[in-house]
Every structure is written in structure tokens, then in C-alpha cells.
Design an enzyme around this catalytic site. Sequence first.
Site, mmCIF file in Angstrom:
data_model
loop_
_atom_site.group_PDB
_atom_site.id
_atom_site.type_symbol
_atom_site.label_atom_id
_atom_site.label_comp_id
_atom_site.label_asym_id
_atom_site.label_seq_id
_atom_site.Cartn_x
_atom_site.Cartn_y
_atom_site.Cartn_z
ATOM 1 N N ASN A 9 16.299 -51.459 5.247
ATOM 2 C CA ASN A 9 17.075 -51.782 6.451
ATOM 3 C C ASN A 9 16.602 -53.147 6.945
ATOM 4 O O ASN A 9 15.547 -53.261 7.559
ATOM 5 C CB ASN A 9 16.852 -50.712 7.529
ATOM 6 C CG ASN A 9 17.583 -51.060 8.822
ATOM 7 O OD1 ASN A 9 18.455 -51.936 8.828
ATOM 8 N ND2 ASN A 9 17.242 -50.386 9.894
ATOM 9 N N TRP A 10 17.410 -54.163 6.630
ATOM 10 C CA TRP A 10 17.003 -55.535 6.991
ATOM 11 C C TRP A 10 17.183 -55.817 8.483
ATOM 12 O O TRP A 10 16.706 -56.835 8.975
ATOM 13 C CB TRP A 10 17.839 -56.545 6.197
ATOM 14 C CG TRP A 10 17.503 -56.630 4.745
ATOM 15 C CD1 TRP A 10 16.609 -55.870 4.037
ATOM 16 C CD2 TRP A 10 18.068 -57.559 3.802
ATOM 17 N NE1 TRP A 10 16.586 -56.250 2.722
ATOM 18 C CE2 TRP A 10 17.471 -57.288 2.548
ATOM 19 C CE3 TRP A 10 19.011 -58.569 3.892
ATOM 20 C CZ2 TRP A 10 17.802 -58.013 1.397
ATOM 21 C CZ3 TRP A 10 19.344 -59.289 2.742
ATOM 22 C CH2 TRP A 10 18.741 -59.011 1.511
ATOM 23 N N LYS A 11 17.906 -54.962 9.182
ATOM 24 C CA LYS A 11 18.197 -55.184 10.615
ATOM 25 C C LYS A 11 18.831 -56.570 10.794
ATOM 26 O O LYS A 11 19.531 -57.043 9.911
ATOM 27 C CB LYS A 11 16.927 -55.013 11.456
ATOM 28 C CG LYS A 11 16.177 -53.726 11.112
ATOM 29 C CD LYS A 11 15.148 -53.366 12.129
ATOM 30 C CE LYS A 11 14.335 -52.194 11.615
ATOM 31 N NZ LYS A 11 13.537 -51.547 12.620
ATOM 32 N N HIS A 97 21.025 -45.123 13.928
ATOM 33 C CA HIS A 97 19.646 -45.627 13.963
ATOM 34 C C HIS A 97 19.164 -45.611 15.419
ATOM 35 O O HIS A 97 19.953 -45.851 16.334
ATOM 36 C CB HIS A 97 19.598 -47.049 13.393
ATOM 37 C CG HIS A 97 18.211 -47.531 13.140
ATOM 38 N ND1 HIS A 97 17.404 -48.000 14.155
ATOM 39 C CD2 HIS A 97 17.468 -47.583 12.004
ATOM 40 C CE1 HIS A 97 16.233 -48.335 13.653
ATOM 41 N NE2 HIS A 97 16.238 -48.090 12.344
ATOM 42 N N GLU A 99 17.655 -47.678 17.125
ATOM 43 C CA GLU A 99 17.943 -48.934 17.859
ATOM 44 C C GLU A 99 19.380 -48.941 18.358
ATOM 45 O O GLU A 99 19.667 -49.476 19.428
ATOM 46 C CB GLU A 99 17.642 -50.137 16.951
ATOM 47 C CG GLU A 99 16.136 -50.293 16.739
ATOM 48 C CD GLU A 99 15.737 -50.962 15.435
ATOM 49 O OE1 GLU A 99 16.595 -51.574 14.770
ATOM 50 O OE2 GLU A 99 14.547 -50.852 15.060
ATOM 51 N N GLU A 169 13.314 -40.349 11.428
ATOM 52 C CA GLU A 169 12.563 -41.538 11.830
ATOM 53 C C GLU A 169 11.973 -41.329 13.224
ATOM 54 O O GLU A 169 12.674 -41.546 14.229
ATOM 55 C CB GLU A 169 13.478 -42.755 11.871
ATOM 56 C CG GLU A 169 14.142 -43.075 10.555
ATOM 57 C CD GLU A 169 14.519 -44.553 10.476
ATOM 58 O OE1 GLU A 169 14.009 -45.226 9.574
ATOM 59 O OE2 GLU A 169 15.277 -45.023 11.330
ATOM 60 N N GLY A 175 8.586 -49.724 13.359
ATOM 61 C CA GLY A 175 8.192 -51.096 13.676
ATOM 62 C C GLY A 175 6.873 -51.184 14.428
ATOM 63 O O GLY A 175 6.533 -52.243 14.957
ATOM 64 N N SER A 215 7.489 -47.325 9.545
ATOM 65 C CA SER A 215 6.352 -48.070 9.000
ATOM 66 C C SER A 215 5.976 -47.650 7.578
ATOM 67 O O SER A 215 4.784 -47.593 7.233
ATOM 68 C CB SER A 215 5.156 -47.987 9.944
ATOM 69 O OG SER A 215 5.494 -48.541 11.213
ATOM 70 N N GLY A 236 12.155 -50.542 7.161
ATOM 71 C CA GLY A 236 12.519 -51.740 7.898
ATOM 72 C C GLY A 236 11.678 -52.928 7.458
ATOM 73 O O GLY A 236 11.952 -53.566 6.434
HETATM 74 C C1 PEP Z 1 13.779 -48.705 10.296
HETATM 75 O O1 PEP Z 1 14.270 -49.773 10.616
HETATM 76 O O2 PEP Z 1 14.526 -47.749 10.106
HETATM 77 C C2 PEP Z 1 12.331 -48.593 10.173
HETATM 78 C C3 PEP Z 1 11.833 -47.441 9.832
HETATM 79 O O3 PEP Z 1 11.595 -49.733 10.432
HETATM 80 P P1 PEP Z 1 10.039 -49.966 10.009
HETATM 81 O O4 PEP Z 1 9.923 -49.588 8.559
HETATM 82 O O5 PEP Z 1 9.816 -51.430 10.256
HETATM 83 O O6 PEP Z 1 9.219 -49.081 10.878
#
Ligand code: PEP
Length: 253
Positions: A9-11, A97, A99, A169, A175, A215, A236
Amino acid sequence: MRTKIAAANWKMNLNFQQAKDLLDQILASHVHPGPGKKAVFAVPSPFLRIAAKKMKSQDNHHVCAQNIHHKKSGAYTGEVSAEMVRSVGAEYVIIGHSERREYFQETNAMLAEKINLALESGLTPIFCCGEPLQIREAGEQDAFVKKQIEEGLFNLNAMDMMKIVIAYEPIWAIGTGKTATSLQAQEMHKGIRSVLAAKYGNEIADSVSILYGGSVKASNANELFSQPDVDGGLVGGASLNADEFVAIINALQ
Ligand code: PEP
């Protein structure tokens, strides 16, 4: 056998050149997810087309949108529909998600509409669920995630439920560098599977891939993916580094 998935997931990161370079670096590593395994790339909408072109000749590599609008089409300036992303080569879409839920006030009811539109357009939804820190600290994570799943997914019939991928998640792990322990992840994934089994039966519950997100990195992917109910990861930060993400794909078991 459930499909094992490493989903990037590049966001809202990278420009066009950087996006092409990152995809080229990953492809240059000749990572070949074997049978039953998939590498999925949730890139920003402007990069879906080029990502789909690059992935076309690669077995088990797929392109994913990060979001779609909850209406089919119409006067929604700035929004992107399920049909649009499908028509430029996306095969998956992330729905709900944390976010999106937090910054764009997406409710479970809206997410249920998005899921229906995604399926209608031939996209595989990756439905995200997970609790915030205060819910985890109160020990209420099971009920919280169950409600997200019931409200987001339980209007689906059994055939459609089998097409869904779920990503658990925990918000406190996204993050933050704080990963759920592999046992915490396994416990939640097992719980999610039993919620699915109670509604759809064991066979369907056992067929749904449940990814862990929060993470995930090359250094913890093996341990997390070794858990029996963890079928891969939604990644992410670490997915923006080619070596890290290739190692995560290679950790699929
Ligand atoms: C995500 O964006 O879904 C995510 C899990 O981010 P990260 O791996 O940076 O925690």
C-alpha cells in the site's frame, strides 16, 4: 489452500518517475510468487495504468486501487469509480483502510456499498478492519472488529463472501513501528475466521485470505506469516523499498 498475499500500500507517496523506478526495481529482482501466492500493488490512481502494463506479463503480480467511491458514477467531482479503476487494469481494491475511515469519515454502511460496486466491476476487495489503541487497551477488540465485519460484509451472499480478502490492521500498529506480536495477530485472525464461520460455515471461512497489516517489515514477516491464520500482509511503509518488499513477498509461506 488459501491464497497467500503480500500487498503493498503505497498510500499518497511517490511521483510518476519514482513509481516506475520502484516497480522496475521490484521486477528486476525476479521475485516469482509461486502457485497460490500473489504480490499485489496498491498504487495511487494516476499510476494504476502504468503499473498494470508492467505487471501484465508477470505471473501472480496484480494491481490494486487504494479506494473507490461508494456511488457507481455521477456528479462526484474528484472521485474515482470502481469501473474506472477496473478499466485501467486494477484487479483488487482496498476498501475501508483506517485512514479512509478516520480522515474521510467512511462508515461501515458506505463500505458495504463500495464492496458491492467492487464485486460488480470484477474487482477483488481487500476489506480492512482493526481497532484503535483505546479499544485494545479496554480489551474490546474482538467485539469492535466483529461489528466492522458484520456491517461491512454480512450483506454478501456466500458466493460473494468467498471473493473477499480481509486485512486485519490494528490502528495502533499502522505506521507506528509497533507491530502486533505474531500471537496477537493469530488470535485476532482466528477470531475473525470464527465470526465468518458462524455466518457462512467453516468451508467458506477457511477459504478467505486474512492478511495482517501494521508495521510489517522484512525482519518480522516470516514470524507473522508463519501463523496458521495469517495469510500474508498489507504493507505500507516497507513496501516503498524494493528490497524490503521483495523480502516480504519471499516470506509468504
Ligand atoms: C497500511 O498502510 O495498511 C499499513 C499497514 O502501513 P504500515 O505498514 O506502514 O504500518
